[in-house]
Design a protein around this motif. Structure first.
Motif, PDB file in Angstrom:
ATOM      1  N   ALA A  78       0.828  -1.206   0.000  1.00 35.00           N
ATOM      2  CA  ALA A  78       0.000   0.000   0.000  1.00 35.00           C
ATOM      3  C   ALA A  78       0.865   1.259   0.000  1.00 35.00           C
ATOM      4  CB  ALA A  78      -0.934  -0.010   1.210  1.00 35.00           C
ATOM      5  N   ARG A  79       1.905   1.274   0.830  1.00 35.57           N
ATOM      6  CA  ARG A  79       2.775   2.451   0.883  1.00 35.57           C
ATOM      7  C   ARG A  79       3.548   2.633  -0.418  1.00 35.57           C
ATOM      8  NH1 ARG A  79       6.575   1.547   4.153  1.00 35.57           N
ATOM      9  NH2 ARG A  79       5.990  -0.461   5.057  1.00 35.57           N
ATOM     10  N   TYR A  80       4.017   1.529  -0.972  1.00 34.09           N
ATOM     11  CA  TYR A  80       4.720   1.606  -2.255  1.00 34.09           C
ATOM     12  C   TYR A  80       3.777   2.123  -3.356  1.00 34.09           C
ATOM     13  CZ  TYR A  80       7.315   0.296  -6.412  1.00 34.09           C
ATOM     14  OH  TYR A  80       7.955   0.347  -7.632  1.00 34.09           O
ATOM     15  N   GLN A  81       2.587   1.574  -3.425  1.00 33.50           N
ATOM     16  CA  GLN A  81       1.631   1.986  -4.454  1.00 33.50           C
ATOM     17  C   GLN A  81       1.262   3.456  -4.301  1.00 33.50           C
ATOM     18  OE1 GLN A  81      -1.208  -1.051  -3.459  1.00 33.50           O
ATOM     19  NE2 GLN A  81      -0.483  -2.479  -5.036  1.00 33.50           N
ATOM     20  N   ALA A  82       1.041   3.906  -3.082  1.00 31.44           N
ATOM     21  CA  ALA A  82       0.703   5.308  -2.852  1.00 31.44           C
ATOM     22  C   ALA A  82       1.840   6.223  -3.277  1.00 31.44           C
ATOM     23  CB  ALA A  82       0.363   5.532  -1.375  1.00 31.44           C
ATOM     24  N   ASP A  83       3.064   5.840  -2.957  1.00 30.79           N
ATOM     25  CA  ASP A  83       4.227   6.671  -3.301  1.00 30.79           C
ATOM     26  C   ASP A  83       4.512   6.702  -4.795  1.00 30.79           C
ATOM     27  OD1 ASP A  83       4.668   7.425  -0.726  1.00 30.79           O
ATOM     28  OD2 ASP A  83       6.364   6.091  -0.370  1.00 30.79           O
ATOM     29  N   HIS A  84       4.021   5.707  -5.538  1.00 29.33           N
ATOM     30  CA  HIS A  84       4.307   5.620  -6.970  1.00 29.33           C
ATOM     31  C   HIS A  84       3.077   5.892  -7.827  1.00 29.33           C
ATOM     32  CE1 HIS A  84       7.876   3.796  -5.251  1.00 29.33           C
ATOM     33  NE2 HIS A  84       8.477   3.955  -6.417  1.00 29.33           N
ATOM     34  N   GLY A  85       2.057   6.498  -7.244  1.00 24.65           N
ATOM     35  CA  GLY A  85       0.900   6.926  -8.017  1.00 24.65           C
ATOM     36  C   GLY A  85       0.053   5.807  -8.571  1.00 24.65           C
ATOM     37  N   LEU A  86       0.060   4.657  -7.900  1.00 24.91           N
ATOM     38  CA  LEU A  86      -0.731   3.515  -8.351  1.00 24.91           C
ATOM     39  C   LEU A  86      -2.010   3.401  -7.526  1.00 24.91           C
ATOM     40  CD1 LEU A  86       2.273   1.018  -8.459  1.00 24.91           C
ATOM     41  CD2 LEU A  86       1.170   2.041 -10.452  1.00 24.91           C
ATOM     42  N   TYR A  87      -2.970   2.658  -8.035  1.00 26.30           N
ATOM     43  CA  TYR A  87      -4.132   2.360  -7.224  1.00 26.30           C
ATOM     44  C   TYR A  87      -3.681   1.563  -5.997  1.00 26.30           C
ATOM     45  CZ  TYR A  87      -7.438   3.801 -10.844  1.00 26.30           C
ATOM     46  OH  TYR A  87      -8.158   4.520 -11.751  1.00 26.30           O
ATOM     47  N   VAL A  88      -4.165   1.944  -4.840  1.00 27.08           N
ATOM     48  CA  VAL A  88      -3.758   1.283  -3.598  1.00 27.08           C
ATOM     49  C   VAL A  88      -4.603   0.032  -3.429  1.00 27.08           C
ATOM     50  CG1 VAL A  88      -3.396   1.535  -1.115  1.00 27.08           C
ATOM     51  CG2 VAL A  88      -3.069   3.489  -2.629  1.00 27.08           C
ATOM     52  N   THR A  89      -4.186  -1.043  -4.062  1.00 29.40           N
ATOM     53  CA  THR A  89      -4.923  -2.303  -3.999  1.00 29.40           C
ATOM     54  C   THR A  89      -4.492  -3.149  -2.803  1.00 29.40           C
ATOM     55  OG1 THR A  89      -3.306  -3.501  -5.343  1.00 29.40           O
ATOM     56  CG2 THR A  89      -5.045  -2.316  -6.514  1.00 29.40           C
ATOM     57  N   GLN A  90      -3.314  -2.865  -2.254  1.00 28.61           N
ATOM     58  CA  GLN A  90      -2.729  -3.685  -1.182  1.00 28.61           C
ATOM     59  C   GLN A  90      -2.577  -5.139  -1.625  1.00 28.61           C
ATOM     60  OE1 GLN A  90      -5.663  -2.252   1.976  1.00 28.61           O
ATOM     61  NE2 GLN A  90      -3.731  -2.181   3.118  1.00 28.61           N
ATOM     62  N   ALA A  91      -2.457  -5.338  -2.914  1.00 25.04           N
ATOM     63  CA  ALA A  91      -2.350  -6.695  -3.467  1.00 25.04           C
ATOM     64  C   ALA A  91      -1.327  -6.692  -4.597  1.00 25.04           C
ATOM     65  CB  ALA A  91      -3.712  -7.170  -3.968  1.00 25.04           C
ATOM     66  N   ILE A  92      -1.093  -7.879  -5.169  1.00 22.36           N
ATOM     67  CA  ILE A  92      -0.118  -8.011  -6.249  1.00 22.36           C
ATOM     68  C   ILE A  92      -0.859  -7.942  -7.577  1.00 22.36           C
ATOM     69  CG2 ILE A  92       1.563  -9.552  -7.307  1.00 22.36           C
ATOM     70  CD1 ILE A  92       2.232 -10.572  -4.514  1.00 22.36           C
ATOM     71  N   ASP A  93      -0.728  -6.797  -8.240  1.00 23.56           N
ATOM     72  CA  ASP A  93      -1.344  -6.604  -9.540  1.00 23.56           C
ATOM     73  C   ASP A  93      -0.266  -6.298 -10.578  1.00 23.56           C
ATOM     74  OD1 ASP A  93      -0.845  -3.636  -9.478  1.00 23.56           O
ATOM     75  OD2 ASP A  93      -2.227  -3.762  -7.793  1.00 23.56           O
ATOM     76  N   ARG A  94      -0.654  -6.307 -11.818  1.00 23.77           N
ATOM     77  CA  ARG A  94       0.322  -6.156 -12.897  1.00 23.77           C
ATOM     78  C   ARG A  94       1.024  -4.793 -12.881  1.00 23.77           C
ATOM     79  NH1 ARG A  94      -0.806  -8.097 -19.122  1.00 23.77           N
ATOM     80  NH2 ARG A  94       1.350  -7.935 -19.845  1.00 23.77           N
ATOM     81  N   PRO A  95       0.315  -3.661 -12.711  1.00 23.95           N
ATOM     82  CA  PRO A  95       1.020  -2.367 -12.674  1.00 23.95           C
ATOM     83  C   PRO A  95       2.038  -2.277 -11.542  1.00 23.95           C
ATOM     84  CG  PRO A  95      -1.329  -2.028 -13.048  1.00 23.95           C
ATOM     85  CD  PRO A  95      -1.151  -3.478 -12.701  1.00 23.95           C
ATOM     86  N   THR A  96       1.749  -2.890 -10.395  1.00 24.99           N
ATOM     87  CA  THR A  96       2.700  -2.856  -9.284  1.00 24.99           C
ATOM     88  C   THR A  96       3.946  -3.659  -9.619  1.00 24.99           C
ATOM     89  OG1 THR A  96       0.903  -2.590  -7.689  1.00 24.99           O
ATOM     90  CG2 THR A  96       3.015  -3.335  -6.844  1.00 24.99           C
ATOM     91  N   LEU A  97       3.768  -4.840 -10.213  1.00 25.31           N
ATOM     92  CA  LEU A  97       4.925  -5.651 -10.589  1.00 25.31           C
ATOM     93  C   LEU A  97       5.776  -4.919 -11.640  1.00 25.31           C
ATOM     94  CD1 LEU A  97       3.434  -9.270 -10.887  1.00 25.31           C
ATOM     95  CD2 LEU A  97       4.619  -8.225  -8.973  1.00 25.31           C
TER      96      LEU A  97
END
Length: 268
Positions: free
Chosen positions: A243-262
């Motif tokens: 969640a913190r990584y996604q928030a810092d990188h402008g991604l949807y905060v899914t708190q899960a493993i999704d393709r944009p996060t990878l």
């Protein structure tokens, strides 16, 4: 001759007197006009000055809402670099372009088979039939279809096998494979229903779900977001780091493993 001189003097004195009278009259007249002008000015109605302020409901707010629920909407993950959301959940085109530039700068991650540390401290989630992923209705794009469409369901082995040919046992629970994603197969075997997370896990590089999670944990460790062990479990510490990584990188905060996060982590 004497009479002529007297007459001239009288005329001169008369002219001086008249000139003096005219000068006095002009001064009085000018004073009267000035007095009238001041009086007229004082009679002009004065428009009161008001302090112009912006109503509260029209003030521009700088805070950008996040895109998920729970702790996210509660304000735990409010910093969005180069972005967007976790309340207005729709990113603008400029925000998406900014996010793409930010994510493109991430170091590549070499996917590897990692040793899994056994972790018995994580409490399992419980089956909640028909439950949806909270906040997923706001995550737009095909990369999030699996989250929007997911609902928890429980079936026996016969049903699962007839619908999904690829089912594996990982970390105390069975998972089924469907179109590039791993999902918990609730009810496949009542003796093995340990799941730290109830939802989709992107099946990166044909890895089983625990190895996908382990690689994500190691990548988050590299970037300073995750400080737990590499246990291959999508538990609270891992979800919080995501969640913190996604928030810092402008991604949807899914708190899960999704393709944009990878992709952002360099696993592409």
């Amino acid at each position: 001759m004497k009479n002529l001189l007297v007459l001239t003097l009288c005329l001169a004195l008369t002219g001086l007197v008249r000139a003096e009278q005219d000068n006095s009259n002009n001064k009085g007249k000018g004073k009267k006009q000035t007095t009238q002008a001041v009086t007229a000015k004082s009679q002009v109605p004065q428009v009161p000055k008001h302090n112009v302020s912006t109503p509260n409901n029209l003030r521009v707010r700088s805070n950008t809402p996040l895109q998920s629920s729970g702790d996210v909407n509660g304000g735990k993950y409010k910093k969005l670099k180069g972005s967007q959301n976790a309340g207005a959940t729709v990113q603008s085109k400029a925000q998406l372009q900014s996010n793409a530039k930010l994510n493109a700068s991430t170091k590549p991650w070499k996917v590897q088979k990692l040793a899994i540390q056994k972790n018995t401290n994580i409490s399992p989630v419980h089956f909640n039939g028909g439950a949806h992923i909270a906040g997923s209705q706001n995550w737009q794009g095909s990369n999030y279809n699996a989250f929007r469409l997911y609902t928890s369901q429980s079936h026996n082995q016969i049903w699962w096998r007839s619908h999904y040919p690829r089912i594996i046992l990982v970390g105390g629970g069975y998972y089924y494979w469907d179109n590039g994603w791993w999902y918990p197969a609730w009810g496949y075997d009542p003796s093995y229903q340990f799941y730290a997370y109830d939802g989709p896990i992107y099946g990166y590089n044909s890895l089983p779900p625990d190895q996908v999670i382990a690689n994500v944990q190691a990548a988050l460790q590299r970037d300073g977001y995750y400080h737990g062990g590499v246990d291959g479990m999508l538990g609270p510490l891992t979800r919080d780091a995501l969640a913190r990584y996604q928030a810092d990188h402008g991604l949807y905060v899914t708190q899960a493993i999704d393709r944009p996060t990878l992709s952002s982590l360099g696993m592409s």
